[in-house]
Scaffold this active site. Structure first.
Site, short mmCIF file in Angstrom:
data_model
loop_
_atom_site.label_atom_id
_atom_site.label_comp_id
_atom_site.label_asym_id
_atom_site.label_seq_id
_atom_site.Cartn_x
_atom_site.Cartn_y
_atom_site.Cartn_z
N ASN A 78 1.54 -4.26 5.19
CA ASN A 78 2.45 -3.12 5.16
C ASN A 78 2.41 -2.42 3.81
OD1 ASN A 78 4.31 -1.29 6.18
ND2 ASN A 78 6.09 -2.56 5.68
N ASN A 79 1.20 -2.28 3.28
CA ASN A 79 1.01 -1.63 2.00
C ASN A 79 -0.45 -1.18 1.91
OD1 ASN A 79 1.53 -0.66 -0.57
ND2 ASN A 79 2.50 -2.56 -1.28
N HIS A 96 -4.90 1.76 4.10
CA HIS A 96 -3.53 1.26 4.28
C HIS A 96 -3.59 0.15 5.31
CE1 HIS A 96 0.90 1.56 4.17
NE2 HIS A 96 0.80 1.11 5.42
N CYS A 97 -3.20 -1.05 4.90
CA CYS A 97 -3.32 -2.22 5.77
C CYS A 97 -1.97 -2.52 6.42
CB CYS A 97 -3.79 -3.43 4.96
SG CYS A 97 -3.90 -4.94 5.95
N PRO A 98 -1.88 -2.47 7.75
CA PRO A 98 -0.59 -2.76 8.40
C PRO A 98 -0.20 -4.23 8.27
CG PRO A 98 -2.33 -2.50 10.04
CD PRO A 98 -2.92 -2.10 8.72
#
Length: 382
Positions: free
Chosen positions: A133-134, A128-130
């Site tokens: 945001n997905n 999950h990549c901040p």
């Protein structure tokens, strides 16, 4: 008008909420600052548009910006692809090889994992990549990786513009003692002179943009090489971690077995084509995957079940002796606890005196593990 309305649906508008997060705000801010300043510096002070080189340079800057934003928004809004709610394999006996997700009310398909941030089971979840945001997964892995490639390339171009702008504009104002250095200053000599002078504010802004461009090049470039390394092995970041734990489990129990990663096709080019295709659509349906010869369709999920059982055996069980609210910054636990809080987005577990937890790993001051609750587990930081 009807076609336009059919494309922009309520669900699409709901996805715009992903922009309201510190990750996209910072990422888009860096892109905007570097792109805008590179164009302004080029047109006003370094490479005027009336020259052939200046026109080509300006078009390239626009091209970098468009391609970076295109892949960035693709990675964000297309998303990784989620396992359908209530999904189960066509052959009912195959459920014995799969874990069941109580949140999605479905079995976890091979290579899928449940994301607590997205609250769904993600197909071929990498992480999950901040910044977008997905999650990065099956559908957007190619777009995400292309963004990681194009962002450093664009920043390198912008950094060159920033450096040359500052040098050419300060060349006749300050004595650098570089009289022996031969640099073509034709771009700095223009007739007439720039309408907007290169003042202190422009210098400070350009220098700040240069720092952002260099920092982005290093940080994002490293992420790109990490992603390409696992793509060429047809893995994800999570699967690399599973493979390491498999080797640790075999060594710990001194078992006479060898773990073979089932999705490595044996060729870097074949692995590469699993993610990058001419059509832009990744191979497969995200639920079933080709495996190498001698491996089972559920080899990796079987290994995950073994590791889950092994975690229960090897984890250390603790009894909670003091209540904890689960706050990210526990001020009521003292200054030392506050300043040693781990830098992670993993949720802190709310604890009450008398409850039990299983610690799977630990740092100097914090434990990571599961909370035992009605024979189920809640993962996070303790």
């Amino acid at each position: 008008m009807g076609t336009f309305c059919s494309v922009i649906k309520f669900e699409n508008l709901q996805e715009l909420k992903r922009l309201c997060h510190w990750g996209p705000i910072i990422a888009l801010g860096v892109i905007a600052i570097c792109s805008t300043m590179a164009m302004i510096d080029s047109v006003l002070w370094y490479w005027p548009l009336h020259t052939t080189g200046g026109s080509v340079n300006f078009i390239m800057l626009i091209n970098w910006t468009v391609m970076i934003l295109y892949n960035y928004f693709n990675a964000m809004f297309v998303g990784p692809g989620f396992v359908p709610l209530g999904w189960k394999p066509e052959i009912s006996q195959d459920t014995m090889y799969l874990q069941y997700c109580k949140v999605c009310q479905a079995y976890k398909a091979p290579r899928s994992h449940h994301c607590r941030k997205c609250n769904r089971c993600v197909m071929k979840m990498d992480h999950h990549c901040p910044w977008i945001n997905n999650c990065c997964g099956y559908q957007n892995h190619a777009s995400f990786t292309l963004f990681l490639l194009l962002a450093p390339l664009g920043c390198i171009h912008a950094a060159f513009i920033f450096v040359m702008t500052m040098y050419t504009q300060l060349y006749h104002r300050l004595s650098f003692g570089w009289n022996t250095v031969k640099i073509d200053m034709s771009a700095a000599r223009r007739d007439p002179l720039p309408i907007v002078p290169f003042g202190l504010a422009a210098f400070a802004t350009t220098l700040f943009a240069l720092g952002l461009a260099l920092g982005t090049t290093i940080a994002v470039g490293m992420l790109f090489f990490i992603q390409m390394k696992i793509i060429l092995r047809n893995k994800t970041s999570i699967e690399s971690w599973i493979e390491e734990k498999a080797k640790d489990r075999i060594q710990y129990y001194q078992l006479d077995e060898v773990f073979v990663f089932p999705y490595d096709m044996g060729s870097r080019w074949r692995n590469f084509k699993q993610v990058f295709t001419w059509s832009g659509v990744p191979e497969g349906d995200g639920l079933e995957w080709p495996v190498r010869e001698g491996c089972h369709q559920y080899s990796l999920t079987i290994e995950q079940l073994k590791q889950k059982a092994d975690k229960r055996v090897r984890s250390v069980r603790y009894k909670v002796i003091e209540d904890y609210s689960g706050a990210c910054c526990p001020l009521n636990k003292g200054i030392k606890t506050f300043f040693t809080s781990p830098c992670t987005e993993e949720p802190r577990i709310q604890l009450q005196k008398g409850e039990f937890i299983l610690a799977t790993r630990g740092l100097r001051y914090w434990l990571y593990g599961d909370k035992i609750l009605d024979d189920s587990f809640i993962e996070g930081v303790l």
